[in-house]
Write a protein that holds these residues in place. Structure first.
Motif, PDB file in Angstrom:
ATOM      1  N   LYS A 259      -5.958  -1.701  -3.436  1.00 40.12           N
ATOM      2  CA  LYS A 259      -4.501  -1.566  -3.368  1.00 40.12           C
ATOM      3  C   LYS A 259      -3.937  -0.986  -4.662  1.00 40.12           C
ATOM      4  O   LYS A 259      -3.009  -0.159  -4.629  1.00 40.12           O
ATOM      5  N   GLU A 262      -4.518   2.662  -4.542  1.00 36.96           N
ATOM      6  CA  GLU A 262      -3.672   3.228  -3.492  1.00 36.96           C
ATOM      7  C   GLU A 262      -2.220   3.377  -3.951  1.00 36.96           C
ATOM      8  O   GLU A 262      -1.564   4.394  -3.702  1.00 36.96           O
ATOM      9  N   GLU A 266      -2.534   7.664  -3.699  1.00 44.30           N
ATOM     10  CA  GLU A 266      -3.220   7.315  -2.456  1.00 44.30           C
ATOM     11  C   GLU A 266      -4.551   8.044  -2.261  1.00 44.30           C
ATOM     12  O   GLU A 266      -5.498   7.489  -1.701  1.00 44.30           O
ATOM     13  N   ASP A 300      -9.528  -7.136   8.584  1.00 39.39           N
ATOM     14  CA  ASP A 300      -8.227  -7.540   9.151  1.00 39.39           C
ATOM     15  C   ASP A 300      -8.172  -9.042   9.411  1.00 39.39           C
ATOM     16  O   ASP A 300      -7.116  -9.667   9.296  1.00 39.39           O
ATOM     17  N   SER A 303      -7.170 -10.815   6.128  1.00 37.64           N
ATOM     18  CA  SER A 303      -6.061 -10.262   5.338  1.00 37.64           C
ATOM     19  C   SER A 303      -5.078 -11.340   4.890  1.00 37.64           C
ATOM     20  O   SER A 303      -4.323 -11.156   3.936  1.00 37.64           O
ATOM     21  N   ASP A 309       2.166  -7.964  -0.053  1.00 35.21           N
ATOM     22  CA  ASP A 309       2.397  -6.657  -0.671  1.00 35.21           C
ATOM     23  C   ASP A 309       1.129  -6.071  -1.294  1.00 35.21           C
ATOM     24  O   ASP A 309       1.169  -5.005  -1.895  1.00 35.21           O
ATOM     25  N   PRO A 312      -4.166  -3.514   1.507  1.00 34.38           N
ATOM     26  CA  PRO A 312      -4.290  -2.046   1.507  1.00 34.38           C
ATOM     27  C   PRO A 312      -3.868  -1.444   2.846  1.00 34.38           C
ATOM     28  O   PRO A 312      -4.035  -2.065   3.904  1.00 34.38           O
ATOM     29  N   LYS A 313      -3.325  -0.227   2.796  1.00 35.71           N
ATOM     30  CA  LYS A 313      -3.009   0.499   4.038  1.00 35.71           C
ATOM     31  C   LYS A 313      -4.287   0.765   4.819  1.00 35.71           C
ATOM     32  O   LYS A 313      -4.343   0.664   6.027  1.00 35.71           O
ATOM     33  N   ASN A 314      -5.315   1.166   4.069  1.00 38.83           N
ATOM     34  CA  ASN A 314      -6.606   1.465   4.674  1.00 38.83           C
ATOM     35  C   ASN A 314      -7.696   0.750   3.887  1.00 38.83           C
ATOM     36  O   ASN A 314      -7.785   0.906   2.668  1.00 38.83           O
TER      37      ASN A 314
END
Length: 365
Positions: A259, A262, A266, A300, A303, A309, A312-314
């Motif tokens: 994160k 990122e 990114e 997932d 998580s 916050d 990570p997005k990915n």
């Protein structure tokens, strides 16, 4: 298994990763009105990527940091067209970005022999300019080194990065059982039996909030940009930075590191990455490793262990997950082999892409 014949480490306390230069194209030569003669154009200033060059070498060799193109020759009865002024070439390391003082990118020099004009010479005097020459282009430029190593070690303080680099090499970086032992990057050179060299950079320790420039944040993250691949290093038993900060498991450390990268930029998380799980000599390490592998396969589902916050997005997919013990040497030889394999794989893909691009260009001619 790939074996190493010699390994060495280079500190770069005097390392320079950017340099500001004054460049000026040469003035043109005078024209000759009565015979319609044209003066020679001024010489241009070029930056040329050269092997084994460093920014420090440029600074030492040219302390004034001024580079001027030659003046074009005047037109004369003997030579109606004056000779062009001599071009000035600045040898620079491979892997730099050249920008103006205002940050405009003029170009990248990614391979040996790449050339970039940074200041154009003035035109020689001719009938179009009443035979008066023009001056050359003047600007201040910055050479910013993009690549410092093939592989960058990414990890929180006390993950064992310095110890790992020592295990990979015969070096003795400062190592202690407390955070922030690495304040300046160190680069380990791995030389293989076929003389292939791979550089591994131990970068200053990252902390949560680095993307906001906390700790050594932006300095660290800038160096991460300058490596081809990433090697995440985590303590199999997790870590706690200080008594007033939360404990982080190995899985949490991986995701928080992801994160931070990122949030800073990114595209950093699109770099190829290996995961080194260090300190496998500690009690219950095998159980914790199996737990980490399960969590990485289904991130997932875990998580909720992370602050909202900092998810990570990915999630990163690592090419290899490698258990090692830097202190006992367990897994080190296999790690060396995987580093080589991963870099060779990317080099092969890059070569194929270049060949395909050239083939397409030929077809469209």
């Amino acid at each position: 298994m790939v074996q190493l014949s010699r390994i060495c480490l280079r500190k770069y306390g005097n390392f320079i990763d950017n340099l500001r230069l004054y460049v000026r194209g040469g003035s043109g030569g005078m024209g000759l009105p009565r015979l319609g003669g044209r003066g020679g154009d001024g010489g241009d200033v070029w930056v040329v990527a050269a092997k084994n060059m460093t920014l420090k070498r440029i600074k030492d060799k040219y302390p004034q940091k001024r580079f001027l193109g030659g003046t074009g020759a005047n037109s004369s009865v003997q030579a109606l067209k004056g000779q062009k002024g001599e071009d000035k070439e600045i040898s620079a390391p491979v892997g730099i970005t050249v920008t103006t003082d205002k940050g405009k990118i003029l170009g990248d020099l990614n391979t040996e022999g790449d050339r970039l004009m940074v200041a154009k010479g003035g035109f020689g005097g001719s009938m179009h300019s009443a035979f008066q020459p023009s001056k050359g282009q003047v600007r201040n430029i910055r050479l910013d080194l993009k690549l410092i190593a093939d592989v960058g070690l990414v990890g929180y303080p006390n993950a064992g990065k310095s110890s790992l680099l020592t295990a990979l090499s015969n070096a003795t970086p400062q190592i202690a059982n407390y955070a922030f032992t690495t304040l300046k990057p160190e680069i380990g050179k791995l030389m293989y039996k076929d003389y292939k060299q791979i550089s591994v950079a131990d970068l200053p320790g990252l902390i949560e909030g680095a993307h906001l420039n906390k700790g050594m944040g932006h300095t660290f993250l800038k160096h991460v940009e300058r490596t081809k691949q990433l090697m995440f290093v985590v303590d199999v038993c997790g870590f706690q930075l200080a008594s007033n900060t939360p404990f982080r498991s190995a899985f949490e450390a991986v995701q928080l590191l992801t994160k931070e990268l990122e949030l800073y930029k990114e595209e950093l998380v699109s770099k190829p990455a290996l995961l080194v799980v260090n300190k496998m000599d500690l009690p219950n390490a095998e159980e914790k490793l199996e737990e980490l592998k399960e969590q990485l396969q289904n991130p997932d589902e875990f998580s909720d262990l992370l602050p909202d916050d900092m998810i990570p997005k990915n999630y990163l997919t690592f090419r290899h997950v490698l258990p090692v013990s830097a202190s006992t040497g367990f897994g080190i030889e296999h790690l060396k082999s995987c580093i080589r394999e991963s870099l060779d794989e990317d080099a092969e893909m890059a070569t194929k892409a270049i060949h395909e691009e050239r083939l397409q260009a030929l077809r469209h001619q």
